[in-house]
Design a protein around this motif. Structure first.
Motif, short mmCIF file in Angstrom:
data_model
loop_
_atom_site.label_atom_id
_atom_site.label_comp_id
_atom_site.label_asym_id
_atom_site.label_seq_id
_atom_site.Cartn_x
_atom_site.Cartn_y
_atom_site.Cartn_z
N GLU A 67 0.83 -1.21 0.00
CA GLU A 67 0.00 0.00 0.00
C GLU A 67 0.87 1.26 0.00
OE1 GLU A 67 -2.97 2.32 3.10
OE2 GLU A 67 -2.62 0.18 3.36
N ILE A 77 2.69 1.63 -3.45
CA ILE A 77 1.77 2.05 -4.51
C ILE A 77 1.39 3.51 -4.32
CG2 ILE A 77 -0.58 1.76 -5.40
CD1 ILE A 77 -0.26 -1.21 -5.01
N ILE A 133 -5.70 1.45 -10.79
CA ILE A 133 -5.07 0.27 -10.18
C ILE A 133 -5.92 -0.94 -10.52
CG2 ILE A 133 -4.40 -0.84 -8.02
CD1 ILE A 133 -4.28 1.98 -6.77
N GLN A 171 -4.70 -2.01 -1.91
CA GLN A 171 -4.80 -1.20 -3.12
C GLN A 171 -5.98 -0.24 -3.05
OE1 GLN A 171 -2.43 -4.16 -6.14
NE2 GLN A 171 -4.57 -3.88 -6.56
N THR A 228 -9.82 2.23 -9.19
CA THR A 228 -9.49 0.81 -9.25
C THR A 228 -10.35 0.13 -10.31
OG1 THR A 228 -11.07 0.24 -7.51
CG2 THR A 228 -8.81 0.67 -6.81
#
Length: 141
Positions: free
Chosen positions: A17, A20, A36, A83, A94
């Motif tokens: 996490e 990213i 993502i 994520q 996402t």
């Protein structure tokens, strides 16, 4: 022990996490929008390279390329959560293709009459073509 491996998995998810988030922030500073892609179902015991042509062309039951959906969801849960937190914190979006690749109670590397995976964790060209519209939609918004 199970507790130790759970702690390691959780620490890895936090590191993921954080990593990213740092990357997304750098891309955001360059005004690059980020999508993502959430983890897809994985088939850890399956490698197409280890299969003979007869097994590839034979009944799909010969391939052992299946996993229970609940198991696949559980296997990816820490990564999905990490994520999603990174996306929320940074304004990234996402894209979750899980249900596209696992529409049934049992996930299979063979769906829609085609092999969707080239190995235990990578989609095939056929799957890429099937998933292209979802990517196009995600990138268009």
């Amino acid at each position: 022990s199970g507790e130790a491996s759970s702690a390691v998995r959780e620490a890895n998810a936090v590191a993921w996490e954080n990593g990213i988030s740092r990357i997304i922030k750098k891309l955001g500073a360059a005004e690059i929008q980020v999508v993502i892609v959430q983890p897809i179902p994985r088939f850890p015991q399956w490698l197409v390279s280890g299969m003979s042509p007869a097994r590839l062309l034979g009944p799909t039951s010969w391939s052992n390329a299946t996993i229970n959906r609940d198991t696949a969801l559980s296997d990816r849960s820490l990564a999905v959560e990490a994520q999603q937190r990174a996306a929320t914190a940074t304004g990234a979006r996402t894209l979750d293709l899980f249900l596209d690749l696992c529409p049934n109670v049992t996930c299979s590397a063979f769906e829609y009459g085609n092999w969707l995976y080239s190995d235990g964790g990578h989609v095939s060209v056929v799957a890429s073509e099937l998933l292209a519209p979802a990517f196009m939609d995600a990138l268009a918004t």
